[in-house]
Scaffold this active site. Structure first.
Site, PDB file in Angstrom:
ATOM      1  N   LYS A 114     -63.656 -52.541  56.555  1.00 48.94           N
ATOM      2  CA  LYS A 114     -62.666 -52.356  57.629  1.00 48.94           C
ATOM      3  C   LYS A 114     -61.659 -53.477  57.547  1.00 48.94           C
ATOM      4  CE  LYS A 114     -62.202 -49.642  61.389  1.00 48.94           C
ATOM      5  NZ  LYS A 114     -62.823 -48.330  61.616  1.00 48.94           N
TER       6      LYS A 114
HETATM    7  N1  GLU Z   1     -60.879 -45.299  60.843  1.00 45.33           N
HETATM    8  C1  GLU Z   1     -61.707 -44.138  60.719  1.00 45.33           C
HETATM    9  C2  GLU Z   1     -63.127 -44.448  61.144  1.00 45.33           C
HETATM   10  O1  GLU Z   1     -63.361 -45.341  61.921  1.00 45.33           O
HETATM   11  C3  GLU Z   1     -61.614 -43.497  59.338  1.00 45.33           C
HETATM   12  C4  GLU Z   1     -61.934 -44.374  58.169  1.00 45.33           C
HETATM   13  C5  GLU Z   1     -61.622 -43.732  56.831  1.00 45.33           C
HETATM   14  O2  GLU Z   1     -61.175 -42.603  56.786  1.00 45.33           O
HETATM   15  O3  GLU Z   1     -61.818 -44.433  55.833  1.00 45.33           O
HETATM   16  O4  GLU Z   1     -64.049 -43.766  60.781  1.00 45.33           O
END
Ligand code: GLU
Length: 424
Positions: A114
């Site tokens: 992240k």
């Molecule tokens: N931000 C989204 C989540 O928390 C998607 C992450 C992604 O598609 O890599 O799952």
């Protein structure tokens, strides 16, 4: 022997503190893999970067940027990037860890990662936002890549920001690398169905949950916190299934309508004003009253730590669908369980987004694109199959869906960890 990390100071309700508690709860179900559990409490790699940009008025501003790769045992890192004034390293660590669990829960061949920038994007012009995104991408360019770590949208980031990220990475590497991010615009290698995929997954898991607790979606009362990409898409689908969206809350206000909002009007209002506040088709209410609303389904689809112990005692819903990451603190989780409220946890409930991100990544590699129908059929199939396995685990051990999801996911992560072995 193993020490806690020196640079974070989690509390029981903070994101990393919440995650650590969730890991502790799964240990009894890990069998011989429990030997490896500390892996889950030690993110593999964390990068903090300075993001200096020139503002439109000539001043130089510095932003703090992060990218955390929590675990890469099962594949490249995968997870979004958020732009928000409250972003911290501790928060990004927890969000990256939840991505490891989520990706393993739906059996995607990814680890968890992240990123984020501590900023208020609402105070930036479009040009400033672009400069900040590009500089951040360049700074984290040393650890991301189509086979290394693949960012995507999260809170306050969108397809345009992904396009800038893809372009910056591609300029730096000298070739067009569409697979370096997902959630891109469709004409740049993005996938059909990606924008609404997270909300769709919330609906699909919610429909399954409703079936299990004999809740008829036709006429069900739904309250939604957060009316962005996730909350609005989920609300629309519940509405199409006969549900009434009776309450909505976001940073612009909280609104209520006992008969259910007219969804087309509400979505048009949010599009033109940027939030639910001031919507004429409902009454205004105080932010705290949102938690007392008479509803069957509650969808927290905003930020972490929203369902506290105190609010958990007041929730009227029979089912909570976690569209957000980490919306429920552990003490609140216990209260909801005691009160018989079904919680479909974030790490499965909102996995639809990253599942279609996976489809996007695969399509980019093969340069062969699927129809929206194909995307949705495959998404539903994966979500329903993953949830079934989790539910079987929950029934077998008589544990909550959250602990069951952690059990399924952590077993996969730690099996990979143990099979790969320790280097050197
Ligand atoms: N931000 C989204 C989540 O928390 C998607 C992450 C992604 O598609 O890599 O799952």
């Amino acid at each position: 022997m193993t020490q806690a990390l020196s640079f974070v100071h989690p509390t029981p309700d903070s994101p990393w503190g919440t995650y650590l508690m969730q890991v502790d709860r799964v240990v009894p179900y890990l069998g011989h893999l429990a030997r490896w559990v500390e892996t889950l409490k030690h993110p593999k790699r964390m990068l903090i970067v300075d993001v200096p940009i020139e503002m439109d008025d000539g001043r130089i501003a510095h932003f703090e940027g992060f990218r955390v790769q929590h675990n890469l045992s099962r594949g490249p890192g995968k997870g979004g990037v958020r732009f928000h004034p409250d972003v911290t390293l501790e928060e990004v660590m927890a969000l990256a860890a939840w991505m490891s669990v989520k990706n393993a829960a739906v059996n995607l061949p990814f680890g968890g990662a992240k990123g984020g920038i501590r900023c208020d994007p609402k105070l930036l012009s479009n040009k400033e936002l672009e400069r900040m995104t590009r500089r951040y991408t360049s700074e984290i360019g040393i650890i991301i890549g189509p086979q290394r770590d693949i960012p995507a949208p999260d809170v306050n980031t969108n397809p345009q920001i992904m396009a800038w990220m893809m372009d910056t990475y591609s300029m730096n590497t000298g070739s067009t690398a569409t697979g370096v991010v997902t959630g891109k615009p469709v004409d740049l290698g993005g996938s059909l169905g990606r924008v609404k995929a997270t909300g769709r997954g919330v609906f699909v898991t919610g429909r399954e949950g409703a079936r299990r607790i004999n809740l008829d979606l036709n006429g069900a009362r739904v309250a939604v916190q957060g009316f962005g990409n996730v909350g609005s898409a989920a609300a629309e689908l519940f509405n199409q299934a006969g549900g009434k969206i009776v309450a909505a809350q976001d940073h612009t206000g909280s609104i209520f309508n006992d008969h259910g909002f007219d969804m087309a009007d509400l979505i048009a209002h949010v599009k033109s004003t940027g939030g639910v506040g001031g919507f004429k088709g409902g009454e205004f209410m105080n932010a705290e009253e949102f938690w007392d609303v008479d509803c069957d389904i509650l969808i927290p689809a905003a930020l972490e730590g929203q369902i506290t112990a105190e609010r958990a005692r007041r929730v009227k819903a029979r089912m909570v669908l976690e569209g957000a990451n980490g919306p429920t603190v552990p003490s609140a989780d216990d209260i909801l369980a005691e009160r018989g409220v079904l919680v479909v946890p974030d790490v499965i409930c909102n996995a639809g987004g990253v599942t279609v991100s996976y489809f996007e990544w695969v399509q980019d590699f093969s340069s062969f694109f699927w129809t929206e129908d194909e995307i949705n059929v495959r998404l539903d199939k994966i979500m329903i199959g993953a949830l079934k396995r989790i539910w079987d685990t929950a029934d077998r051990h008589k544990i909550t869906l959250r602990t069951a999801t952690f059990a399924v996911a952590c077993e996969r992560i730690l099996t990979a960890r143990s099979e790969r072995g320790l280097y050197p």
